[in-house]
Design an enzyme around this catalytic site. Sequence first.
Site, PDB file in Angstrom:
ATOM      1  CB  SER A   1      -0.965  -0.044   1.182  1.00  0.00           C
ATOM      2  OG  SER A   1      -1.954   0.940   1.083  1.00  0.00           O
TER       3      SER A   1
ATOM      4  CG  ASP B   1       6.152  24.331   1.345  1.00  0.00           C
ATOM      5  OD1 ASP B   1       5.241  23.546   1.692  1.00  0.00           O
ATOM      6  OD2 ASP B   1       6.981  24.802   2.151  1.00  0.00           O
TER       7      ASP B   1
ATOM      8  CG  HIS C   1      -5.472  -2.296  -0.044  1.00  0.00           C
ATOM      9  ND1 HIS C   1      -4.905  -1.680  -1.142  1.00  0.00           N
ATOM     10  CD2 HIS C   1      -4.798  -1.827   1.044  1.00  0.00           C
ATOM     11  CE1 HIS C   1      -3.958  -0.864  -0.750  1.00  0.00           C
ATOM     12  NE2 HIS C   1      -3.862  -0.933   0.572  1.00  0.00           N
TER      13      HIS C   1
END
Length: 433
Positions: free
Chosen positions: A144, A358, A411
């Site tokens: 993952s 940023d 998953h």
Amino acid sequence: MTVSYRQPGVVLTDRHFTVPLDHDAPTGETIELYAREVVASDKAHQDQPWLVYLQGGPGFGANRFVGKGAWLGRALKEYRVLLLDQRGTGHSAPANRQTLPLRGTAAEQADYLTHFRADSIVRDCEAIRREVTGGAPWTVLGQSFGGFCTVNYLSTAPEGLTAAVVTGGLPSLDAHADDVYRAAYPRIERKVAAHYARYPQDVERARRIADHLLANDVVLPNGYRLTAEAFQSLGILLGGSEGSHRLHYLLEDAFVRTPQGSALSDAFQEEVQGLLSYASHPLYALVHEAIYGQDTRPTNWSAERVRAEFPQFDAAKTLAGDGPLLFTGETIHPWMFDCDPALRPLRETAELLAARTDWKPLYDPARLAANEVPVAAAVYHDDMYVDTAHSLATARTIRGLRTWVTDEFEHDGVRAGGPRVLDRLLALTRDEA
């Protein structure tokens, strides 16, 4: 000091490392990392290549196995395994409501947490690899979010790798968080529909619970404020192999009769608070959307904003009609920082991270296109947590990467599949499959 001890079939060694907080300022502040070395008992005195495991999340420490559980037994046939607690998790400079105030103001906490993304984790790996292997490259297994870290590794330090294996974790190289969640909500809706097709009785049960929460102020024993939206977030279970069944059993035990009438049962409340609380992994909530930040665009509570584009997930509107309540999935929302006592003190810090503009790029498409490291990735068809189309697009950009696309697993296939998933992927990296 290293300490070794035994479990059935394995020898474990606690390892501690000192690394810079900011790898661009190597003489500045340092943090302490922890990892658990694991070797098969009958190979404890043999030289073996190393495999480092990067846990999913972000924000979770490495698995605490007992013996040779899940994929670990397969790995130990030929590797020494390093189970790394990524920075901010487990025993590696944990970041939570108790420790973060040591950093100072919310702004200082947010600045500190900008160093807890995949790029810093990979640079940690490179710093400790030299100490662990004597400089030899190692194999990485990324589950993952650990797969996101692995793609960063291939982008920034491929010389440190002999091979790379990714399970359910090929990220989009350029998608903004908004793109990720626009792809996610329809996928989540499909998972909910599949759950209700399996357990049609849960349609009415879920509606009844949500109705109760809309009409009543419910505070769980640990202080968590259980709202209808919070209840919907239990849909995160649906991304795992047993998640639909676990959700079903949870819903069937929701109410109990009392002298005052019907109430949410203590058993239901106890289990729900364990599922919803971020006390053990607050970093997940704090930096989850930040893992997608790569430019000047803020993430700005992306999952919450994008959810408004899918009004079928609005519990109040759904319950005003006769449609099924839709659960949500792996999404972080600002209201979580009001509901969860483990997150409440960190609300301002989370707001500052969501507004940040940023973020540095995490992946290098040109370097990935020239990749020479053997790479294999399991891509789970209709994975609820990671978009299949995004993963396959990334797979096509990484030179030599071999994919195994399967609907056999959800998953958590690397855990639920035992040794089979890792065995198949290692074979792919060696052209044996």
